[in-house]
Scaffold this motif. Sequence first.
Motif, PDB file in Angstrom:
ATOM      1  N   THR A 157      -9.288   5.819 -97.081  1.00 45.14           N
ATOM      2  CA  THR A 157     -10.363   5.824 -96.368  1.00 45.14           C
ATOM      3  C   THR A 157     -11.754   5.588 -96.881  1.00 45.14           C
ATOM      4  O   THR A 157     -11.623   5.629 -98.175  1.00 45.14           O
ATOM      5  CB  THR A 157     -10.649   7.842 -95.456  1.00 45.14           C
ATOM      6  N   VAL A 158     -12.624   4.615 -96.618  1.00 47.80           N
ATOM      7  CA  VAL A 158     -13.633   4.039 -97.554  1.00 47.80           C
ATOM      8  C   VAL A 158     -14.544   5.248 -96.090  1.00 47.80           C
ATOM      9  O   VAL A 158     -15.804   4.486 -96.831  1.00 47.80           O
ATOM     10  CB  VAL A 158     -14.321   2.945 -96.685  1.00 47.80           C
ATOM     11  N   GLY A 159     -14.547   5.834 -95.676  1.00 47.51           N
ATOM     12  CA  GLY A 159     -15.621   6.325 -94.920  1.00 47.51           C
ATOM     13  C   GLY A 159     -16.460   5.790 -94.325  1.00 47.51           C
ATOM     14  O   GLY A 159     -15.726   5.013 -93.247  1.00 47.51           O
ATOM     15  N   THR A 160     -17.773   6.325 -93.391  1.00 46.31           N
ATOM     16  CA  THR A 160     -18.767   5.141 -92.794  1.00 46.31           C
ATOM     17  C   THR A 160     -19.259   4.056 -93.473  1.00 46.31           C
ATOM     18  O   THR A 160     -19.734   3.099 -92.644  1.00 46.31           O
ATOM     19  CB  THR A 160     -19.816   5.577 -92.341  1.00 46.31           C
ATOM     20  N   THR A 161     -18.819   3.879 -95.213  1.00 47.51           N
ATOM     21  CA  THR A 161     -19.588   1.920 -95.622  1.00 47.51           C
ATOM     22  C   THR A 161     -18.302   1.409 -95.644  1.00 47.51           C
ATOM     23  O   THR A 161     -17.518   1.155 -94.950  1.00 47.51           O
ATOM     24  CB  THR A 161     -19.258   3.100 -96.895  1.00 47.51           C
ATOM     25  N   SER A 162     -19.073   0.857 -96.376  1.00 47.16           N
ATOM     26  CA  SER A 162     -18.472  -0.554 -96.859  1.00 47.16           C
ATOM     27  C   SER A 162     -18.164  -0.904 -98.000  1.00 47.16           C
ATOM     28  O   SER A 162     -18.122  -0.733 -99.012  1.00 47.16           O
ATOM     29  CB  SER A 162     -19.437  -1.499 -96.304  1.00 47.16           C
ATOM     30  N   PHE A 163     -16.833  -0.714 -98.193  1.00 47.96           N
ATOM     31  CA  PHE A 163     -16.101  -0.641 -99.578  1.00 47.96           C
ATOM     32  C   PHE A 163     -14.624  -1.980 -99.430  1.00 47.96           C
ATOM     33  O   PHE A 163     -13.638  -1.230-100.138  1.00 47.96           O
ATOM     34  CB  PHE A 163     -14.997   0.112 -99.982  1.00 47.96           C
ATOM     35  N   ASP A 164     -15.372  -3.033 -98.678  1.00 49.65           N
ATOM     36  CA  ASP A 164     -14.015  -3.840 -98.887  1.00 49.65           C
ATOM     37  C   ASP A 164     -13.552  -4.681-100.374  1.00 49.65           C
ATOM     38  O   ASP A 164     -12.482  -5.140-100.021  1.00 49.65           O
ATOM     39  CB  ASP A 164     -15.104  -5.362 -98.463  1.00 49.65           C
ATOM     40  N   SER A 220      -1.305  14.056 -92.197  1.00 45.77           N
ATOM     41  CA  SER A 220      -0.202  13.600 -92.454  1.00 45.77           C
ATOM     42  C   SER A 220      -0.252  12.838 -93.303  1.00 45.77           C
ATOM     43  O   SER A 220       1.605  12.388 -93.458  1.00 45.77           O
ATOM     44  CB  SER A 220       0.376  12.937 -91.087  1.00 45.77           C
ATOM     45  N   ALA A 221      -0.656  12.375 -93.981  1.00 46.28           N
ATOM     46  CA  ALA A 221      -0.245  11.701 -95.590  1.00 46.28           C
ATOM     47  C   ALA A 221       0.478  12.078 -96.697  1.00 46.28           C
ATOM     48  O   ALA A 221       0.224  13.829 -97.103  1.00 46.28           O
ATOM     49  CB  ALA A 221      -1.811  11.874 -95.911  1.00 46.28           C
ATOM     50  N   ASP A 222       0.806  11.674 -97.849  1.00 50.15           N
ATOM     51  CA  ASP A 222       1.791  12.321 -98.118  1.00 50.15           C
ATOM     52  C   ASP A 222       0.321  11.828 -99.208  1.00 50.15           C
ATOM     53  O   ASP A 222       0.860  12.489-100.958  1.00 50.15           O
ATOM     54  CB  ASP A 222       2.972  11.447 -98.784  1.00 50.15           C
ATOM     55  N   LEU A 223      -0.009  11.195 -99.480  1.00 54.80           N
ATOM     56  CA  LEU A 223      -0.521  11.033-100.782  1.00 54.80           C
ATOM     57  C   LEU A 223      -2.691  10.021 -99.939  1.00 54.80           C
ATOM     58  O   LEU A 223      -2.246   9.144 -98.669  1.00 54.80           O
ATOM     59  CB  LEU A 223      -0.428   9.424-101.701  1.00 54.80           C
ATOM     60  N   VAL A 224      -3.555  10.562-100.222  1.00 52.15           N
ATOM     61  CA  VAL A 224      -4.676   9.011 -99.870  1.00 52.15           C
ATOM     62  C   VAL A 224      -5.079   9.336-101.037  1.00 52.15           C
ATOM     63  O   VAL A 224      -5.520   9.780-102.522  1.00 52.15           O
ATOM     64  CB  VAL A 224      -6.175  11.170 -99.526  1.00 52.15           C
ATOM     65  N   ILE A 225      -6.164   7.847-100.960  1.00 53.64           N
ATOM     66  CA  ILE A 225      -6.352   7.268-101.589  1.00 53.64           C
ATOM     67  C   ILE A 225      -7.875   7.186-100.372  1.00 53.64           C
ATOM     68  O   ILE A 225      -8.117   6.419-100.073  1.00 53.64           O
ATOM     69  CB  ILE A 225      -6.029   6.143-101.622  1.00 53.64           C
ATOM     70  N   SER A 226      -9.371   6.755-101.276  1.00 52.80           N
ATOM     71  CA  SER A 226     -10.289   7.845-100.715  1.00 52.80           C
ATOM     72  C   SER A 226     -11.689   6.767-101.509  1.00 52.80           C
ATOM     73  O   SER A 226     -11.620   7.363-103.086  1.00 52.80           O
ATOM     74  CB  SER A 226     -10.895   9.228-100.312  1.00 52.80           C
ATOM     75  N   HIS A 227     -12.681   6.454-101.194  1.00 55.77           N
ATOM     76  CA  HIS A 227     -13.411   6.691-101.820  1.00 55.77           C
ATOM     77  C   HIS A 227     -14.024   7.991-101.641  1.00 55.77           C
ATOM     78  O   HIS A 227     -13.798   8.589-101.805  1.00 55.77           O
ATOM     79  CB  HIS A 227     -14.744   6.183-100.593  1.00 55.77           C
TER      80      HIS A 227
END
Length: 165
Positions: free
Chosen positions: A8-15, A74-81
Motif C-alpha cells: 500500500t502507498v495510501g492516498t499518496t503517489s509512490f511510483d 488477509s495478507a501474510d506480509l504487508v509492504i507499506s509506505h
Amino acid sequence: MGKTVFVTVGTTSFDTLVEVVSSESLCDKLQELGYTTVTIQIGRGKFEPNPINRSNFELSYFRYKDSISQDINSADLVISHAGAGSVLETMEAKKPMIVVINELLMGNHQIELAFQLYKDGHLLYSTPSNLADVLDNLDVSKLKPFPKGQPEKFAKFLDETVGYR
C-alpha cells in the motif's frame, strides 16, 4: 495454498515503490519465498504495473477502495509506505510489515516514525533500493507485536516523534 503480500502507498503517489515491487526480479524473489499473490494499492501514482498471472504467482493492483482492512487482514506480509495511518492499521492487525521510506521525501515525520518502530522491533525498515536485501534476510518471527488498545501511547509517541511535545 501460498502466501499473500499486500502493498500500500495510501492516498499518496509512490511510483518508485510500485515499480520496485512489481519488477520481475522482486516478483521472482517473492515467489522463491513462497508468496503466490501480490496485490498493490497504487494510490494516485502515474505508474501502473503490468499484471502478472503465471503458474503459482499473480500480481494485481488497484488505486483506491473505501477500506483496505480486508487486504491487510488477509495478507501474510504487508509492504507499506510510512504513512502513520497505514502503519498503525497494519500493526493493529498484527501483520508483519516492511515499511518502505520514500527517499524523495527526506526530512519528514514518516521517516522518524518508521525508524523508531523499526528500532523497537515492531517492523522492518527499507528504502526502495534495498527492499530486495530486506527480503533476502526476512525473518518475521523476530518482530514484536505493537501493544493494542492504547491509542494514547501511540498519539504521545507520534507527537514526540514529530516534535509537538
